[in-house]
Design a protein around this motif. Structure first.
Motif, PDB file in Angstrom:
ATOM      1  N   GLU A 136      47.811  37.400  37.428  1.00 23.97           N
ATOM      2  CA  GLU A 136      46.627  36.683  36.790  1.00 23.97           C
ATOM      3  C   GLU A 136      46.182  35.358  37.516  1.00 23.97           C
ATOM      4  N   GLU A 137      47.575  34.511  37.708  1.00 20.82           N
ATOM      5  CA  GLU A 137      46.982  33.279  38.328  1.00 20.82           C
ATOM      6  C   GLU A 137      46.388  33.671  39.685  1.00 20.82           C
ATOM      7  N   ARG A 139      44.974  36.300  40.667  1.00 19.72           N
ATOM      8  CA  ARG A 139      43.778  36.922  40.612  1.00 19.72           C
ATOM      9  C   ARG A 139      42.719  35.667  40.223  1.00 19.72           C
ATOM     10  N   ASN A 140      43.022  35.051  39.132  1.00 23.50           N
ATOM     11  CA  ASN A 140      42.033  33.770  38.992  1.00 23.50           C
ATOM     12  C   ASN A 140      41.595  32.963  40.172  1.00 23.50           C
ATOM     13  N   HIS A 145      37.647  33.206  37.237  1.00 22.41           N
ATOM     14  CA  HIS A 145      38.091  33.489  36.039  1.00 22.41           C
ATOM     15  C   HIS A 145      37.037  34.248  35.197  1.00 22.41           C
ATOM     16  N   TYR A 146      37.340  35.739  35.330  1.00 24.10           N
ATOM     17  CA  TYR A 146      36.484  36.455  34.315  1.00 24.10           C
ATOM     18  C   TYR A 146      37.085  36.963  33.248  1.00 24.10           C
ATOM     19  N   ALA A 147      36.438  37.206  31.987  1.00 24.51           N
ATOM     20  CA  ALA A 147      37.059  37.650  30.830  1.00 24.51           C
ATOM     21  C   ALA A 147      37.185  39.019  30.949  1.00 24.51           C
TER      22      ALA A 147
HETATM   23  C1  NAG Z   1      42.831  33.833  33.914  1.00 26.10           C
HETATM   24  O1  NAG Z   1      41.225  33.896  33.434  1.00 26.10           O
HETATM   25  C2  NAG Z   1      41.194  34.325  32.137  1.00 26.10           C
HETATM   26  C3  NAG Z   1      39.677  34.175  32.041  1.00 26.10           C
HETATM   27  O2  NAG Z   1      39.225  32.929  32.145  1.00 26.10           O
HETATM   28  C4  NAG Z   1      41.940  33.572  31.092  1.00 26.10           C
HETATM   29  O3  NAG Z   1      41.742  34.504  30.144  1.00 26.10           O
HETATM   30  C5  NAG Z   1      43.396  34.001  31.753  1.00 26.10           C
HETATM   31  O4  NAG Z   1      44.063  33.173  30.625  1.00 26.10           O
HETATM   32  C6  NAG Z   1      43.475  32.956  33.174  1.00 26.10           C
HETATM   33  N1  NAG Z   1      44.932  33.604  33.422  1.00 26.10           N
HETATM   34  C7  NAG Z   1      45.747  32.593  33.872  1.00 26.10           C
HETATM   35  C8  NAG Z   1      47.212  32.904  34.102  1.00 26.10           C
HETATM   36  O5  NAG Z   1      45.489  31.696  34.124  1.00 26.10           O
END
Ligand code: NAG
Ligand code: CA
Length: 328
Positions: A136-137, A139-140, A145-147
């Motif tokens: 996730e990191e 990817r973001n 940062h997408y929901a």
């Molecule tokens: C990635 O971005 C999403 C959407 O803002 C957020 O919900 C999530 O916690 C983020 N993940 C990390 C690991 O930062």
């Protein structure tokens, strides 16, 4: 956002490349498709004329070789002496430098640019600074940062990004060998530099097949191979370089001559079996320095041939060569 911009740039480059002229050596596929270890040095291996630039860069790496060129001959030899001790200590510490120790040193030197690129990526991805990089990191950091469910709703080429992201995730899962969705440094290295890791071979082949196999029969036909490089304008005659590519496909890619490439042929092409470059260079340095021919190097033998291992201020051909290069 910066990462998204660089991604766009990459897409543009890829598109541009598809229309570019091929380079005579690598072929137009060479740049993008083929994963290969970089040469130890771009300098010509020209020992016969007393030009040891290649050996210096192989032994020290490009950056450090440049530092040595600024040292006096005395300083340069002193530093080489310390490297000799380190090479031996990293091996069996018996007071001589063996072929294996020399090879390990050169391989380590050559991995430096990979370690540096992974370190830079690590700093970008490990946003919460906990020493691990989760999917996730990554990817973001890469895609924004997408929901969940709203990915790329605000960009034009959403489908392309979705595909790239899915592909990155799949590659990440393969690199993440213990399956905890958190990459260690080693696992991130496999994600970024799959050519260094045998267990990444199948995923790189799968990615290539997906890109090229338009009729989805699991093989790459010659037309699919060419379509990756070139699409004819209506009425245009096929240029000679495309004909050359067809010939390449027949002669060098389709190894079993059944008219298309299967996974193993794609692998042979995009991850070609590589020569052990560090071993070749280690053999060369040993052979040229082993005055008593006992198959190993003493510190005295290495320092006796120090000009081949490292440069100094007394070595100016490197600069001449660079200047000459720039003029061309
Ligand atoms: C990635 O971005 C999403 C959407 O803002 C957020 O919900 C999530 O916690 C983020 N993940 C990390 C690991 O930062
Ligand atoms: Ca096909």
């Amino acid at each position: 956002m910066m990462w998204r911009a660089s991604l766009l740039l990459l897409l543009l480059l890829l598109r541009h490349r598809a229309q570019g002229k091929p380079s005579p050596d690598a072929g137009p596929h060479g740049q993008g498709r083929v994963h290969q270890a970089a040469p130890l040095s771009d300098a010509p291996h020209d020992d016969a004329h007393g030009n040891f630039q290649y050996d210096h860069e192989a032994f020290l790496g490009r950056e450090v070789a440049k530092e040595f060129d600024q040292l006096t001959p005395e300083e340069s030899q002193a530093r080489l002496g310390r490297i000799v001790d380190r090479m031996d200590r990293a091996g069996d510490g018996d007071g001589w430098v063996s072929l294996a120790e020399l090879r390990a040193w050169i391989a380590h030197t050559q991995q430096r640019h990979i370690r540096d690129s992974v370190s830079a990526a690590w700093d970008t991805y490990d946003m919460d600074r906990d020493g691990r990089v989760g999917w996730e990191e990554l990817r973001n950091a890469t895609y924004g940062h997408y929901a969940p469910g709203e990915e790329f709703h605000d960009v034009e080429d959403a489908e392309t990004y979705k595909k790239m992201m899915a592909r990155d995730e799949r590659r990440f899962r393969v690199a993440d060998q213990d399956g905890d969705s958190m990459a260690t440094r080693e696992e991130l290295t496999a994600f970024l530099h799959p050519e260094e890791f045998p267990h990444m071979r199948d995923i790189v082949i799968a990615e290539t097949l997906e890109d090229l196999d338009r009729n989805k029969d699991g093989y790459v036909q010659v037309e699919e191979y060419i379509a990756d490089l070139y699409s004819a304008e209506p009425g245009e005659e096929e240029p000679a370089w495309v004909q050359t590519e067809r010939q390449q496909f027949r002669d060098f890619r389709d190894l079993n001559k059944d008219g298309h490439l299967d996974g193993s042929e794609v692998g042979h092409w995009v991850l070609p079996p590589a020569q052990d470059q560090p071993l070749v260079e280690a053999n060369h340095l040993l052979h040229e320095s082993d005055t008593d021919k006992d198959g190993r190097l003493s510190k005295a033998e290495i320092l006796g041939n120090w000009n081949m291992f490292v440069g100094s201020q007394a070595t100016n051909y490197g600069e001449d060569l660079t200047r000459h290069h720039d003029e061309l």
